[in-house]
Design an enzyme around this catalytic site. Structure first.
Site, short mmCIF file in Angstrom:
data_model
loop_
_atom_site.label_atom_id
_atom_site.label_comp_id
_atom_site.label_asym_id
_atom_site.label_seq_id
_atom_site.Cartn_x
_atom_site.Cartn_y
_atom_site.Cartn_z
N HIS A 104 -54.92 9.03 104.52
CA HIS A 104 -53.73 8.43 105.15
C HIS A 104 -54.12 7.17 105.93
O HIS A 104 -54.44 7.22 107.13
CB HIS A 104 -53.07 9.46 106.08
CG HIS A 104 -51.73 9.02 106.57
ND1 HIS A 104 -50.73 9.91 106.90
CD2 HIS A 104 -51.19 7.79 106.78
CE1 HIS A 104 -49.65 9.25 107.30
NE2 HIS A 104 -49.91 7.95 107.24
N HIS A 145 -53.09 2.86 106.41
CA HIS A 145 -52.22 1.71 106.12
C HIS A 145 -53.09 0.46 106.09
O HIS A 145 -53.66 0.09 107.11
CB HIS A 145 -51.13 1.58 107.20
CG HIS A 145 -50.20 2.75 107.24
ND1 HIS A 145 -49.06 2.83 106.47
CD2 HIS A 145 -50.27 3.92 107.92
CE1 HIS A 145 -48.46 3.99 106.69
NE2 HIS A 145 -49.17 4.68 107.57
N ARG A 179 -51.90 -2.53 104.84
CA ARG A 179 -50.97 -3.65 105.11
C ARG A 179 -50.97 -4.76 104.07
O ARG A 179 -50.17 -5.69 104.19
CB ARG A 179 -51.24 -4.27 106.49
CG ARG A 179 -51.29 -3.30 107.65
CD ARG A 179 -50.00 -2.55 107.85
NE ARG A 179 -49.99 -1.83 109.13
CZ ARG A 179 -49.21 -0.80 109.38
NH1 ARG A 179 -48.37 -0.35 108.46
NH2 ARG A 179 -49.23 -0.21 110.55
N ASN A 199 -46.18 1.36 102.33
CA ASN A 199 -45.21 0.57 103.10
C ASN A 199 -45.72 -0.84 103.38
O ASN A 199 -45.80 -1.29 104.52
CB ASN A 199 -44.78 1.29 104.39
CG ASN A 199 -45.93 1.59 105.34
OD1 ASN A 199 -47.09 1.56 104.96
ND2 ASN A 199 -45.59 1.89 106.59
N ASP A 208 -44.23 7.24 103.25
CA ASP A 208 -44.68 7.31 104.65
C ASP A 208 -44.38 6.04 105.44
O ASP A 208 -44.47 4.93 104.94
CB ASP A 208 -46.17 7.59 104.74
CG ASP A 208 -46.62 7.68 106.18
OD1 ASP A 208 -46.27 8.66 106.83
OD2 ASP A 208 -47.27 6.74 106.67
N HIS A 233 -43.54 12.25 105.06
CA HIS A 233 -43.50 11.98 106.50
C HIS A 233 -42.24 12.71 106.98
O HIS A 233 -41.13 12.26 106.70
CB HIS A 233 -43.41 10.45 106.67
CG HIS A 233 -42.95 9.96 107.99
ND1 HIS A 233 -43.68 9.06 108.74
CD2 HIS A 233 -41.82 10.19 108.71
CE1 HIS A 233 -43.02 8.77 109.86
NE2 HIS A 233 -41.88 9.44 109.86
N HIS A 291 -49.23 14.00 108.88
CA HIS A 291 -49.31 14.09 110.35
C HIS A 291 -48.46 15.18 111.03
O HIS A 291 -47.48 14.89 111.71
CB HIS A 291 -49.00 12.74 110.99
CG HIS A 291 -47.87 11.93 110.40
ND1 HIS A 291 -46.64 12.44 110.14
CD2 HIS A 291 -47.82 10.62 110.03
CE1 HIS A 291 -45.86 11.49 109.64
NE2 HIS A 291 -46.56 10.39 109.56
N ASP A 321 -54.05 8.39 109.75
CA ASP A 321 -52.83 7.58 109.85
C ASP A 321 -53.17 6.24 110.50
O ASP A 321 -52.47 5.76 111.40
CB ASP A 321 -51.71 8.31 110.62
CG ASP A 321 -50.37 7.58 110.51
OD1 ASP A 321 -50.28 6.56 109.80
OD2 ASP A 321 -49.41 8.04 111.15
N HIS A 342 -51.70 -2.75 113.97
CA HIS A 342 -50.63 -3.70 114.26
C HIS A 342 -51.21 -4.89 115.01
O HIS A 342 -52.28 -4.79 115.62
CB HIS A 342 -49.55 -3.05 115.13
CG HIS A 342 -48.72 -2.04 114.39
ND1 HIS A 342 -47.84 -2.38 113.40
CD2 HIS A 342 -48.65 -0.69 114.50
CE1 HIS A 342 -47.25 -1.29 112.92
NE2 HIS A 342 -47.73 -0.25 113.56
#
Ligand code: DOR
Length: 430
Positions: free
Chosen positions: A62, A64, A66, A96, A154, A181, A234, A307, A311
């Site tokens: 899991h 991200h 980006r 995502n 997710d 999710h 999660h 997860d 950011h």
């Protein structure tokens, strides 16, 4: 490619049950020998692992990354560097992105870019629905043909029960899990923290435990009916744990994960209003944290997944209510988990299993074990090395961690992926 000899380390490999001091020889992309003592020969790179642990390269299903679309938060290269610095040699990245990974073309782009970077193994998780909208199924067959190992919306739940049912049914054909999710969007509303004592104290809008649990229950009911494969992202509440235990007892094909932050932190930390504590699902109350720890130890929760949600400052240096949800987790995961082990909250063997062979099995990946003939993905950990979490030193572009300033004990010193030294002496070797 030359040979690498790892000498005198304590091999802990939950897949085989091995826990012993051995030498390990790597030739090419494979582990060629494991023996009590292997003679050093010319043209061997020798790693002295005395006093260190030698573990299978960690597996995180899991993450991200980006890319494409949000490269200012992370990209495949910076995320790969963060992974190997954290001891991960296999990661699965969520859909995502922008565009969403909902077609074979995007999946192929990720696979090819990951190969170009060449630091760790990256497996894409395709979207369940086109554009993550929950209206129409994404091009699942096309994504699987191009390398997707699971599907997940997710970041968002598959809110549409009929579509979730169809996804569970259809993915049986490919033998991959549908990863959800679990969040009832009407119940979570515009909440930003766990609904409880600290939402009351801070005045921040709460997300009740039921927002997760309602969806966990729905998904288990649908997995039971379709006999599809369900994996729950999660898990964060005691009620979810109870539902999952019931589902497993009934024989539903079901697995789930918990994050290091949901294991290590309660919602008390939100009193700082530090937006790095804002994550979805939110950090929960103590009774929930104790329940997920116990469930992980007992195997009701199968695995640990980060997860990893990097950011930029632009997303986090804002008011709590406006900040993005997410924690940058790849570079702190092992240290935080080992802190729980050192405190007696988790057993070492179970913690390592939950970060290696267990996730590899759920996602059908050839990873997470150390054996002769197996992939040469290995991490060497100094269990005594103390360090302080300093996000400015992260390889990840995401500096958003609630663990900043934490003193941890146990650090990755070497990462080998596919027979190549990719991290050494605190540096990624590109
Ligand atoms: O906190 C989160 N951040 N939870 C999610 O489910 C998505 C993730 C993100 O993509 O930033």
């Amino acid at each position: 490619m030359g040979a690498i000899l790892i000498k005198g380390g304590r091999l802990i490999d939950p897949a085989s049950g091995r826990d012993e001091v051995v030498d390990i020889l790597i030739e090419g992309e494979r582990v060629s020998r494991i023996a009590p003592s292997i003679e050093v020969q010319e043209r061997m790179e020798v790693i002295d692992a005395e006093g260190k642990w030698v573990l299978p390269g960690l597996v995180d299903v899991h993450v991200h990354l980006r890319e494409p679309g949000y490269e200012y938060k992370e990209d495949i290269e910076s995320g790969s560097k963060a992974a190997v610095a954290g001891g991960f040699t296999t990661i699965c990245c969520k859909a995502n992105t922008n565009p969403v990974n909902d077609t074979g073309a995007i999946t192929r782009y990720i696979v090819e870019r990951a190969k170009e970077v060449g630091l760790c193994r990256i497996y894409p998780v395709g979207a369940v629905s086109k554009g993550l909208k929950g209206e129409e199924l994404a091009e699942i067959g096309d994504m699987v043909a191009n390398g997707a190992v699971a599907v997940s919306d997710d970041g968002r739940p598959v809110w549409n029960s009929e579509l979730m049912r169809r996804a569970l049914e259809y993915t049986k054909y490919f033998g991959i899990p549908v990863v959800d999710h679990c969040e009832d969007l009407a119940l979570s509303g515009d909440g930003v923290v766990h609904e409880g004592k600290y939402s009351a104290i801070t005045g921040l809008k709460g997300i009740p435990a039921s927002a997760e649990e309602v969806m966990v229950a729905r998904d288990i009911i649908l997995a039971r009916e379709t006999k599809g494969r369900l994996h729950i992202d999660h898990v964060s509440t005691a009620g979810s744990v109870k539902l999952i235990e019931m589902g497993k007892d009934e024989g539903v094909c079901l697995s789930c994960e918990v994050t290091p932050h949901h294991l290590a932190l309660t919602d008390e930390v939100i009193v700082t209003f530090d937006t790095d504590t804002k994550v979805n699902p939110p950090l929960r109350g103590e009774e929930h944290v104790l329940a997920v720890r116990e469930a992980l130890e007992k195997g009701i929760i199968d695995i640990i997944a980060t997860d990893h949600a990097p950011h930029g400052a632009i997303d986090k240096d804002v008011e709590y209510t406006k900040a993005a949800f997410g924690i940058s987790g790849l570079e702190t995961a092992l240290g935080v988990v080992l802190k729980l082990v050192n405190e007696g909250a988790l057993s070492l063997k179970r913690a390592i299993e939950a970060m290696t062979i267990a996730p590899a099995r759920i996602f059908g990946l050839d990873a997470g074990y150390v054996a002769e003939g197996g992939p040469a993905d290995i991490v060497v950990v100094d269990p005594d090395k103390e360090w302080v979490v300093d996000p400015s030193r992260f390889y990840s572009k995401g500096k958003n961690t609630p663990f900043k300033g934490w003193k941890l004990k146990g650090k990755v010193v070497i990462t080998i992926c596919n027979g190549k030294l990719v991290y050494k002496n605190g540096e990624v070797v590109s």
